[in-house]
Design an enzyme around this catalytic site. Structure first.
Site, PDB file in Angstrom:
ATOM      1  N   GLY A  42       0.846  -1.204   0.000  1.00 36.88           N
ATOM      2  CA  GLY A  42       0.000   0.000   0.000  1.00 36.88           C
ATOM      3  C   GLY A  42       0.877   1.249   0.000  1.00 36.88           C
ATOM      4  O   GLY A  42       0.684   2.172  -0.804  1.00 36.88           O
ATOM      5  N   HIS A  43       1.878   1.273   0.905  1.00 37.00           N
ATOM      6  CA  HIS A  43       2.812   2.421   0.932  1.00 37.00           C
ATOM      7  C   HIS A  43       3.571   2.518  -0.397  1.00 37.00           C
ATOM      8  O   HIS A  43       3.750   3.599  -0.949  1.00 37.00           O
ATOM      9  CB  HIS A  43       3.854   2.248   2.051  1.00 37.00           C
ATOM     10  CG  HIS A  43       3.283   2.134   3.429  1.00 37.00           C
ATOM     11  ND1 HIS A  43       3.329   0.969   4.158  1.00 37.00           N
ATOM     12  CD2 HIS A  43       2.681   3.051   4.217  1.00 37.00           C
ATOM     13  CE1 HIS A  43       2.777   1.170   5.340  1.00 37.00           C
ATOM     14  NE2 HIS A  43       2.369   2.415   5.404  1.00 37.00           N
ATOM     15  N   GLN A 159      -8.711  10.123   7.761  1.00 38.55           N
ATOM     16  CA  GLN A 159      -7.428  10.821   7.903  1.00 38.55           C
ATOM     17  C   GLN A 159      -7.163  11.703   6.676  1.00 38.55           C
ATOM     18  O   GLN A 159      -6.753  12.867   6.805  1.00 38.55           O
ATOM     19  CB  GLN A 159      -6.304   9.805   8.072  1.00 38.55           C
ATOM     20  CG  GLN A 159      -4.913  10.407   7.920  1.00 38.55           C
ATOM     21  CD  GLN A 159      -3.806   9.427   8.233  1.00 38.55           C
ATOM     22  OE1 GLN A 159      -3.505   9.211   9.393  1.00 38.55           O
ATOM     23  NE2 GLN A 159      -3.187   8.842   7.226  1.00 38.55           N
TER      24      GLN A 159
END
Ligand code: PAF
Length: 288
Positions: A42-43, A159
């Site tokens: 994902g990162h 977020q």
């Protein structure tokens, strides 16, 4: 043949600024991927996307104590530093910033950033103080890096929304971009906290994405009642006894306001405890 890039690593803000100075003098476009490490695909997908739109990519690796509650997992948060560095380098990060806690929170530090309203419900209600920790650290990281683009994951949708609000409200000269959630084959969203799951818990954690899939199927079939869409998620979760609901939210995707009837852009977001892990997932839907 393209020349291989070597990833630089720095610790202090002054070293970061020195490393970036030549890029600034050439007016290169800088992408920034902030992380707390325990790097997964994902990162890395954010790094790869930043590489496509920017000339240089900076990543940060900082487990931010301010965004963890007193009973949360700050101490045991995974810190596989050598693996993380290798993954960043392999994905094409040009500069990795690994600040020390005192480099981000200097002695005597008193300043906090609070985004009101958007931070009250869902993750904000479950994790008091969490978003203040996130916005406080992200503003500091942005002030140090001064990137053109900030890349965030859609998995942490609230977020992303809170940071987008902060960036707009504080007139920060950065474009916030979101990268799609990356999933395992069975649909489980990649998360650093998946590492906490035992085998039985891992098997049942897929209920988060299965529940969302059921909710989407209801939307596609024309269901517009938020309660019935949430019930579709819970129907799946009932068959997974290790999954304990924290919330199932059907909300406006721009404001996080809860909906009774779905219209416009909607966010279906879920959080559940599965064994020692608290997992979140979501999808956005706008009538297609
Ligand atoms: O999403 C995360 O990993 C963190 O909340 C962030 C944005 C790096 C701030 O510490």
């Amino acid at each position: 043949m393209a020349s291989a890039r070597v990833m630089q690593r720095v610790r202090t803000v002054s070293a970061l600024r020195r490393a970036m100075a030549p890029w600034r003098s050439q007016a290169l476009r800088i992408g920034f991927v902030p992380t707390m490490g325990a790097i997964h695909d994902g990162h890395l997908s954010l790094v790869r996307r930043a590489r496509r739109t920017c000339d240089r990519v900076v990543a940060s690796l900082f487990v931010n104590p301010l965004q963890f509650g007193p009973t949360e997992d700050f101490a045991r948060y995974p810190r596989p530093i050598h693996e993380d560095r290798a993954k960043f380098a392999g994905a094409g990060v040009d500069l990795l910033w690994e600040p020390a806690i005192a480099g981000i929170y200097p002695a005597g530090d008193r300043t906090r950033v609070h985004v009101s309203g958007l931070t009250d419900a869902f993750e904000g209600a479950a994790r008091p103080g969490h978003f203040e920790g996130v916005t406080t650290v992200v503003l500091r990281l942005l002030n140090a890096v001064q990137p053109d683009e900030l890349w965030l994951g859609q998995k942490d949708a609230q977020q992303a929304m809170v940071i987008e609000r902060m960036v707009a409200d504080l007139l920060l000269p950065v474009r916030v971009r979101r990268g799609a959630t990356v999933r395992m084959r069975d649909g489980l969203a990649l998360s650093s906290r998946n590492a906490y799951l035992g085998a039985g818990e891992r098997a049942q954690a897929v209920a988060l994405s299965l529940g969302l899939r059921a909710a989407r199927a209801h939307l596609v079939a024309g269901e517009r009642s938020a309660a019935r869409i949430a019930a579709a998620v819970r129907g799946v979760w009932r068959r997974h006894p290790l999954v304990h609901e924290d919330y199932v939210a059907v909300v406006d995707a721009a404001t996080m306001a809860p909906l009774r009837t779905v219209r416009g852009r909607v966010l279906v977001a879920v959080a559940a405890r599965v064994g020692p892990a608290r997992l979140i997932d979501n999808f956005e839907w706008s009538g297609r």
